[in-house]
Each structure stands twice: as structure tokens, then as C-alpha cells.
Design a protein around this motif. Structure first.
Motif, PDB file in Angstrom:
ATOM      1  N   MET A  28       0.845  -1.200   0.000  1.00  0.00           N
ATOM      2  CA  MET A  28       0.000   0.000   0.000  1.00  0.00           C
ATOM      3  C   MET A  28       0.880   1.250   0.000  1.00  0.00           C
ATOM      4  O   MET A  28       1.957   1.253   0.595  1.00  0.00           O
ATOM      5  CB  MET A  28      -0.888   0.034   1.243  1.00  0.00           C
ATOM      6  CG  MET A  28      -1.895  -1.092   1.344  1.00  0.00           C
ATOM      7  SD  MET A  28      -3.139  -0.775   2.630  1.00  0.00           S
ATOM      8  CE  MET A  28      -2.109  -0.649   4.085  1.00  0.00           C
ATOM      9  N   ASN A  29       0.392   2.318  -0.647  1.00  0.00           N
ATOM     10  CA  ASN A  29       1.107   3.574  -0.547  1.00  0.00           C
ATOM     11  C   ASN A  29       0.597   4.358   0.663  1.00  0.00           C
ATOM     12  O   ASN A  29      -0.320   3.938   1.360  1.00  0.00           O
ATOM     13  CB  ASN A  29       0.978   4.395  -1.843  1.00  0.00           C
ATOM     14  CG  ASN A  29      -0.460   4.815  -2.115  1.00  0.00           C
ATOM     15  OD1 ASN A  29      -1.244   5.093  -1.203  1.00  0.00           O
ATOM     16  ND2 ASN A  29      -0.823   4.888  -3.388  1.00  0.00           N
ATOM     17  N   LYS A  30       1.205   5.507   0.906  1.00  0.00           N
ATOM     18  CA  LYS A  30       0.888   6.278   2.108  1.00  0.00           C
ATOM     19  C   LYS A  30      -0.581   6.631   2.187  1.00  0.00           C
ATOM     20  O   LYS A  30      -1.206   6.545   3.264  1.00  0.00           O
ATOM     21  CB  LYS A  30       1.744   7.545   2.137  1.00  0.00           C
ATOM     22  CG  LYS A  30       1.464   8.443   3.323  1.00  0.00           C
ATOM     23  CD  LYS A  30       2.508   9.541   3.421  1.00  0.00           C
ATOM     24  CE  LYS A  30       2.430  10.501   2.255  1.00  0.00           C
ATOM     25  NZ  LYS A  30       3.426  11.582   2.369  1.00  0.00           N
ATOM     26  N   TRP A  31      -1.199   6.996   1.076  1.00  0.00           N
ATOM     27  CA  TRP A  31      -2.588   7.435   1.095  1.00  0.00           C
ATOM     28  C   TRP A  31      -3.544   6.259   1.286  1.00  0.00           C
ATOM     29  O   TRP A  31      -4.663   6.436   1.771  1.00  0.00           O
ATOM     30  CB  TRP A  31      -2.916   8.237  -0.150  1.00  0.00           C
ATOM     31  CG  TRP A  31      -2.265   9.593  -0.074  1.00  0.00           C
ATOM     32  CD1 TRP A  31      -1.093   9.970  -0.645  1.00  0.00           C
ATOM     33  CD2 TRP A  31      -2.728  10.705   0.685  1.00  0.00           C
ATOM     34  NE1 TRP A  31      -0.791  11.266  -0.303  1.00  0.00           N
ATOM     35  CE2 TRP A  31      -1.783  11.747   0.503  1.00  0.00           C
ATOM     36  CE3 TRP A  31      -3.846  10.936   1.486  1.00  0.00           C
ATOM     37  CZ2 TRP A  31      -1.932  13.000   1.111  1.00  0.00           C
ATOM     38  CZ3 TRP A  31      -3.998  12.181   2.091  1.00  0.00           C
ATOM     39  CH2 TRP A  31      -3.043  13.194   1.900  1.00  0.00           C
ATOM     40  N   ASP A  32      -3.120   5.056   0.949  1.00  0.00           N
ATOM     41  CA  ASP A  32      -3.932   3.868   1.258  1.00  0.00           C
ATOM     42  C   ASP A  32      -3.987   3.649   2.775  1.00  0.00           C
ATOM     43  O   ASP A  32      -5.031   3.305   3.334  1.00  0.00           O
ATOM     44  CB  ASP A  32      -3.358   2.620   0.581  1.00  0.00           C
ATOM     45  CG  ASP A  32      -3.532   2.631  -0.923  1.00  0.00           C
ATOM     46  OD1 ASP A  32      -4.520   3.214  -1.398  1.00  0.00           O
ATOM     47  OD2 ASP A  32      -2.676   2.051  -1.620  1.00  0.00           O
ATOM     48  N   TYR A  33      -2.835   3.837   3.422  1.00  0.00           N
ATOM     49  CA  TYR A  33      -2.809   3.740   4.884  1.00  0.00           C
ATOM     50  C   TYR A  33      -3.729   4.794   5.498  1.00  0.00           C
ATOM     51  O   TYR A  33      -4.521   4.508   6.400  1.00  0.00           O
ATOM     52  CB  TYR A  33      -1.385   3.944   5.410  1.00  0.00           C
ATOM     53  CG  TYR A  33      -0.476   2.753   5.304  1.00  0.00           C
ATOM     54  CD1 TYR A  33      -0.381   1.841   6.357  1.00  0.00           C
ATOM     55  CD2 TYR A  33       0.311   2.536   4.183  1.00  0.00           C
ATOM     56  CE1 TYR A  33       0.478   0.751   6.279  1.00  0.00           C
ATOM     57  CE2 TYR A  33       1.162   1.447   4.087  1.00  0.00           C
ATOM     58  CZ  TYR A  33       1.240   0.560   5.142  1.00  0.00           C
ATOM     59  OH  TYR A  33       2.087  -0.527   5.067  1.00  0.00           O
TER      60      TYR A  33
ATOM     61  N   LYS B  90      -6.263   6.301   4.225  1.00  0.00           N
ATOM     62  CA  LYS B  90      -7.675   5.991   3.969  1.00  0.00           C
ATOM     63  C   LYS B  90      -8.215   4.983   4.972  1.00  0.00           C
ATOM     64  O   LYS B  90      -9.314   5.141   5.517  1.00  0.00           O
ATOM     65  CB  LYS B  90      -7.846   5.467   2.542  1.00  0.00           C
ATOM     66  CG  LYS B  90      -9.291   5.161   2.175  1.00  0.00           C
ATOM     67  CD  LYS B  90      -9.388   4.672   0.739  1.00  0.00           C
ATOM     68  CE  LYS B  90     -10.836   4.351   0.373  1.00  0.00           C
ATOM     69  NZ  LYS B  90     -10.939   3.863  -1.038  1.00  0.00           N
ATOM     70  N   GLN B  91      -7.441   3.941   5.269  1.00  0.00           N
ATOM     71  CA  GLN B  91      -7.937   2.925   6.205  1.00  0.00           C
ATOM     72  C   GLN B  91      -8.081   3.503   7.612  1.00  0.00           C
ATOM     73  O   GLN B  91      -9.020   3.165   8.340  1.00  0.00           O
ATOM     74  CB  GLN B  91      -7.032   1.697   6.211  1.00  0.00           C
ATOM     75  CG  GLN B  91      -5.686   1.884   6.851  1.00  0.00           C
ATOM     76  CD  GLN B  91      -4.864   0.595   6.903  1.00  0.00           C
ATOM     77  OE1 GLN B  91      -5.314  -0.454   6.474  1.00  0.00           O
ATOM     78  NE2 GLN B  91      -3.647   0.696   7.410  1.00  0.00           N
TER      79      GLN B  91
ATOM     80  N   GLN C 240     -11.236   5.846   7.557  1.00  0.00           N
ATOM     81  CA  GLN C 240     -12.478   5.085   7.473  1.00  0.00           C
ATOM     82  C   GLN C 240     -12.876   4.497   8.825  1.00  0.00           C
ATOM     83  O   GLN C 240     -14.042   4.170   9.044  1.00  0.00           O
ATOM     84  CB  GLN C 240     -12.353   3.971   6.429  1.00  0.00           C
ATOM     85  CG  GLN C 240     -12.418   4.473   4.998  1.00  0.00           C
ATOM     86  CD  GLN C 240     -12.293   3.354   3.982  1.00  0.00           C
ATOM     87  OE1 GLN C 240     -11.733   2.294   4.265  1.00  0.00           O
ATOM     88  NE2 GLN C 240     -12.813   3.585   2.792  1.00  0.00           N
TER      89      GLN C 240
ATOM     90  N   ARG D 154      -5.504  16.312   2.048  1.00  0.00           N
ATOM     91  CA  ARG D 154      -4.743  16.611   0.821  1.00  0.00           C
ATOM     92  C   ARG D 154      -4.667  18.118   0.576  1.00  0.00           C
ATOM     93  O   ARG D 154      -3.624  18.644   0.163  1.00  0.00           O
ATOM     94  CB  ARG D 154      -5.382  15.922  -0.375  1.00  0.00           C
ATOM     95  CG  ARG D 154      -5.178  14.399  -0.409  1.00  0.00           C
ATOM     96  CD  ARG D 154      -5.874  13.803  -1.618  1.00  0.00           C
ATOM     97  NE  ARG D 154      -5.827  12.360  -1.635  1.00  0.00           N
ATOM     98  CZ  ARG D 154      -4.850  11.633  -2.186  1.00  0.00           C
ATOM     99  NH1 ARG D 154      -3.825  12.257  -2.754  1.00  0.00           N
ATOM    100  NH2 ARG D 154      -4.886  10.315  -2.163  1.00  0.00           N
TER     101      ARG D 154
ATOM    102  N   GLY E 279     -10.071  12.623   3.730  1.00  0.00           N
ATOM    103  CA  GLY E 279      -8.855  12.593   2.924  1.00  0.00           C
ATOM    104  C   GLY E 279      -8.677  13.807   2.050  1.00  0.00           C
ATOM    105  O   GLY E 279      -7.557  14.312   1.888  1.00  0.00           O
TER     106      GLY E 279
END
Length: 272
Positions: free
Chosen positions: A1-6, A8-9, A12, A44, A40
Motif C-alpha cells: 500500500m502507498n501512504k494514502w492507502d494507509y 484511507k484505512q 475510514q 490533501r 482525505g
């Protein structure tokens, strides 16, 4: 996962995420880790306005979030030995830490994360609750995939394994034993305390905490949002020093957003 996937979780699950400087644990803008967002797009936008943080580390503002972290140090103190001894004394399974979402810190320590269920109060933020073990609930904490000089924060268990806050964390924070079932908890305000609020209003010095606790409790027992707002206004009016309208509105909306995010998270992960 990239930073923004982390990110997001985390968001959420109802958390407020802040950005730290690259290779650092802190946010250097006025407000520090309180420059945090549960959305998010808003985060950003903040990063766009503060480009020094574009490649920065990720942190969670626990003071706004429905998370608590048990921090087990392996660097300055042998926190693992301390908590295993504490578990043994209080008849808690030694592998209970592995039952939730856990990260390893760059210095070899562990962060165990727990979600606060609806209507349940936060435990106290206690540094060195036992030797080398902190209960963190009101501070900022660095999380995966952040990198500092000593190394990287890494996920040990899957994030969707995160569990509701167990009783033993309250007991650890309060210096108590754990002779009560682990599916119960010691609330900061009892049901009797909440009834007193409805009669006498909120106590000066505890107004925000009491209003948040009461709102969370009312959401948890499925009182309608409009009725909750009306009840809070009525109780606030009875207070010796009522909260200003804008502060009461902020507390109400914060409680409502927290409960909505919990419901969404529970729906996503299939927990009731």
C-alpha cells in the motif's frame, strides 16, 4: 500500500490523521498534531497548502479520534516484560495483544490499537502506567508507513483485525485489577452521573467532557439526532455556566460524526 492507502484505512475507522515532517514525528505548524482531518480531501488540501509535508510521515490525533493505543516500549524500558508480568498477575492471556491491530515501532516496541465502542468513554492518557507501557488517548502518535532515523513503523497484524477497547486497558490506566469481565468497562460518567446532568446541567470545568459523554451515550441507545440536540440544549441551559452555542454545536457535531463513522466502520468490517 502507498501512504494514502494507509491514511484511507485510518480515516475510514473514524480517526483524525495529521502529517508530520519528513523523517520526524511532529507537525511544526501552529496547532501541531491538532492539524488533523478525518476526510482525505481535506488532508490533501492541507498538504497542498504546506508543501514541506508532501513527503512527510503519518500520524493520528488520538484526542479527536475514537482510538486508544497501548504503547509497549522496548527501547528505554522492557515494556514487554512489564506487561506480560501484569497480564499474569491479572489472569489475562499473554497473547491478547495479538488479537487487535498492532504496529511495530522503529525501535522494536509495539503499538496495540483499539476502537472505542459507541457510548464508551476514553481511558485516561497515562505515561508509564506500568514500567515501559503507556496508555495513549489524548496525544498524537506516529503510525505506519512512517519512517524516522531508527527505521519504519510496520503493520504486524491486519488493520481490519482492530478490536473494541477491552476492560483491561481501563484497568491499566486506572491502576486497577481486572476482576470484571473483559466485555464491560468503567465509564468516566456513570448512568447516575448522566441523570444528574439532565437535572442540574453540566458542571463548570467538565462541560465539554460531560456534553460529549452524554451525546455519545444518547447516540449509542438510538435516540434520534434531533432529539439529542434538543436534550443537550435543554441541559446546557440548566448549567450554572452554559456552554456558548457554537461550542455546544461543535461538541454535538463531533459526537455525531464519531458515531456515524463507527457505524460505517462496523458495516464495512461486519461487526455489530
Amino acid at each position: 500500500m502507498n501512504k494514502w492507502d494507509y491514511i484511507k484505512q485510518y480515516q475510514q475507522a473514524g480517526t483524525y490523521v495529521f502529517m508530520a515532517l519528513p523523517n520526524q514525528k511532529h507537525n511544526g505548524i501552529a496547532g501541531g498534531f491538532h492539524n488533523s482531518f478525518a476526510n482525505g480531501d481535506e488532508l490533501r488540501q492541507w498538504v497542498t497548502q504546506h508543501p514541506d509535508y508532501q513527503n512527510g510521515n503519518v500520524g493520528i490525533d488520538l484526542s479527536k479520534s475514537n482510538l486508544v493505543v497501548v504503547d509497549i516500549d522496548k527501547h528505554k524500558h522492557n515494556g514487554m516484560a512489564s506487561i506480560l508480568s501484569w497480564f499474569k498477575t491479572h489472569q489475562i492471556a499473554p497473547d491478547t495483544i495479538q488479537d487487535t491491530y498492532v504496529e511495530q515501532t522503529p525501535t522494536g516496541g509495539l503499538h496495540a490499537f483499539y476502537i472505542i465502542p459507541s457510548g464508551q468513554d476514553k481511558p485516561r492518557n497515562v505515561i508509564n502506567a506500568i514500567n515501559g507501557v503507556d496508555v495513549l488517548s489524548e496525544t498524537g502518535i506516529t503510525v505506519a508507513p512512517s519512517i524516522i532515523a531508527e527505521g519504519q513503523y510496520q503493520q504486524i497484524t491486519p488493520f481490519d483485525k482492530i478490536k473494541p477497547l477491552p476492560q483491561w486497558v481501563y484497568d491499566l490506566a486506572n491502576g486497577l485489577g481486572t476482576d470484571r469481565p473483559t466485555n464491560t468497562y468503567r465509564a468516566k460518567y456513570s448512568l447516575a452521573d448522566r441523570w444528574k446532568m439532565t437535572i442540574n446541567g453540566f458542571d463548570t470545568g467538565e462541560r465539554n467532557n460531560q456534553a460529549m459523554s452524554l451525546a455519545g451515550y444518547l447516540f449509542a441507545i438510538d435516540v434520534t439526532p434531533q432529539d439529542i440536540y434538543d436534550i443537550m440544549q435543554e441541559i446546557n441551559a440548566r448549567s450554572n455556566e452554559p456552554l456558548p452555542d457554537h461550542e455546544l454545536n461543535t461538541v454535538y457535531m463531533s459526537a455525531r460524526r464519531r458515531e456515524e463513522k463507527k457505524l460505517a466502520r462496523m458495516s464495512e468490517y461486519g461487526r455489530d
